[in-house]
Design a protein around this motif. Structure first.
Motif, PDB file in Angstrom:
ATOM      1  N   UNK A   1      24.400 -27.233  50.318  1.00  0.00           N
ATOM      2  CA  UNK A   1      25.819 -27.203  50.013  1.00  0.00           C
ATOM      3  C   UNK A   1      26.593 -26.836  51.269  1.00  0.00           C
ATOM      4  N   UNK A   2      27.691 -27.559  51.576  1.00  0.00           N
ATOM      5  CA  UNK A   2      28.484 -27.204  52.750  1.00  0.00           C
ATOM      6  C   UNK A   2      29.062 -25.799  52.649  1.00  0.00           C
ATOM      7  N   UNK A   3      29.206 -25.292  51.434  1.00  0.00           N
ATOM      8  CA  UNK A   3      29.793 -23.963  51.252  1.00  0.00           C
ATOM      9  C   UNK A   3      28.812 -22.858  51.605  1.00  0.00           C
ATOM     10  N   UNK A   4      27.517 -23.180  51.674  1.00  0.00           N
ATOM     11  CA  UNK A   4      26.500 -22.181  51.988  1.00  0.00           C
ATOM     12  C   UNK A   4      26.200 -22.104  53.482  1.00  0.00           C
ATOM     13  N   UNK A   5      26.831 -22.933  54.285  1.00  0.00           N
ATOM     14  CA  UNK A   5      26.575 -22.970  55.723  1.00  0.00           C
ATOM     15  C   UNK A   5      27.418 -21.941  56.466  1.00  0.00           C
ATOM     16  N   UNK A   6      27.018 -21.648  57.696  1.00  0.00           N
ATOM     17  CA  UNK A   6      27.804 -20.778  58.576  1.00  0.00           C
ATOM     18  C   UNK A   6      28.843 -21.648  59.283  1.00  0.00           C
ATOM     19  N   UNK A   7      30.112 -21.374  59.032  1.00  0.00           N
ATOM     20  CA  UNK A   7      31.211 -22.142  59.617  1.00  0.00           C
ATOM     21  C   UNK A   7      31.803 -21.365  60.780  1.00  0.00           C
ATOM     22  N   UNK A   8      32.209 -22.089  61.835  1.00  0.00           N
ATOM     23  CA  UNK A   8      32.753 -21.488  63.040  1.00  0.00           C
ATOM     24  C   UNK A   8      34.136 -22.048  63.318  1.00  0.00           C
TER      25      UNK A   8
ATOM     26  N   UNK B   1      38.905 -28.621  57.272  1.00  0.00           N
ATOM     27  CA  UNK B   1      40.199 -27.980  57.449  1.00  0.00           C
ATOM     28  C   UNK B   1      40.094 -26.539  56.957  1.00  0.00           C
ATOM     29  N   UNK B   2      40.404 -25.581  57.814  1.00  0.00           N
ATOM     30  CA  UNK B   2      40.260 -24.177  57.426  1.00  0.00           C
ATOM     31  C   UNK B   2      41.224 -23.772  56.319  1.00  0.00           C
ATOM     32  N   UNK B   3      42.300 -24.534  56.149  1.00  0.00           N
ATOM     33  CA  UNK B   3      43.251 -24.225  55.068  1.00  0.00           C
ATOM     34  C   UNK B   3      42.751 -24.710  53.717  1.00  0.00           C
ATOM     35  N   UNK B   4      41.760 -25.589  53.731  1.00  0.00           N
ATOM     36  CA  UNK B   4      41.223 -26.150  52.483  1.00  0.00           C
ATOM     37  C   UNK B   4      39.691 -26.156  52.558  1.00  0.00           C
ATOM     38  N   UNK B   5      39.054 -24.982  52.597  1.00  0.00           N
ATOM     39  CA  UNK B   5      37.609 -24.926  52.806  1.00  0.00           C
ATOM     40  C   UNK B   5      36.768 -25.487  51.672  1.00  0.00           C
ATOM     41  N   UNK B   6      37.333 -25.659  50.497  1.00  0.00           N
ATOM     42  CA  UNK B   6      36.554 -26.221  49.394  1.00  0.00           C
ATOM     43  C   UNK B   6      36.614 -27.747  49.374  1.00  0.00           C
ATOM     44  N   UNK B   7      37.417 -28.328  50.259  1.00  0.00           N
ATOM     45  CA  UNK B   7      37.508 -29.783  50.332  1.00  0.00           C
ATOM     46  C   UNK B   7      36.254 -30.381  50.951  1.00  0.00           C
ATOM     47  N   UNK B   8      36.154 -31.679  50.856  1.00  0.00           N
ATOM     48  CA  UNK B   8      34.998 -32.403  51.390  1.00  0.00           C
ATOM     49  C   UNK B   8      35.060 -32.408  52.921  1.00  0.00           C
TER      50      UNK B   8
END
Length: 70
Positions: free
Chosen positions: A7-14, A41-48
């Protein structure tokens, strides 16, 4: 777990080091295995997120610094 199954939500984002604390125009990047760099987009982190190959990301970063990628 395969790269595609993560899941992209489980990754470490920088965020970029140029992003201030209250900046509204920021992208975040995560590495999803050896074959994919994700951009969101950091304003919409749940987006694709947008997925690109690591080579394309390296070319983009090199172009920002004015260096040709070897």
């Amino acid at each position: 777990m395969s790269d595609r199954a993560r899941s992209p939500h489980a990754l470490a984002w920088f965020k970029s080091s140029y992003s201030g604390g209250n900046t509204t125009e920021c992208v975040e990047v995560a590495v999803a295995g050896s074959a994919t760099v994700l951009i969101r987009d950091s304003k919409h982190p749940v987006g694709e997120p947008i997925a690109v190959p690591p080579e394309a990301w390296a070319d983009f970063i090199a172009s920002l610094h004015g260096y040709p990628r070897l």
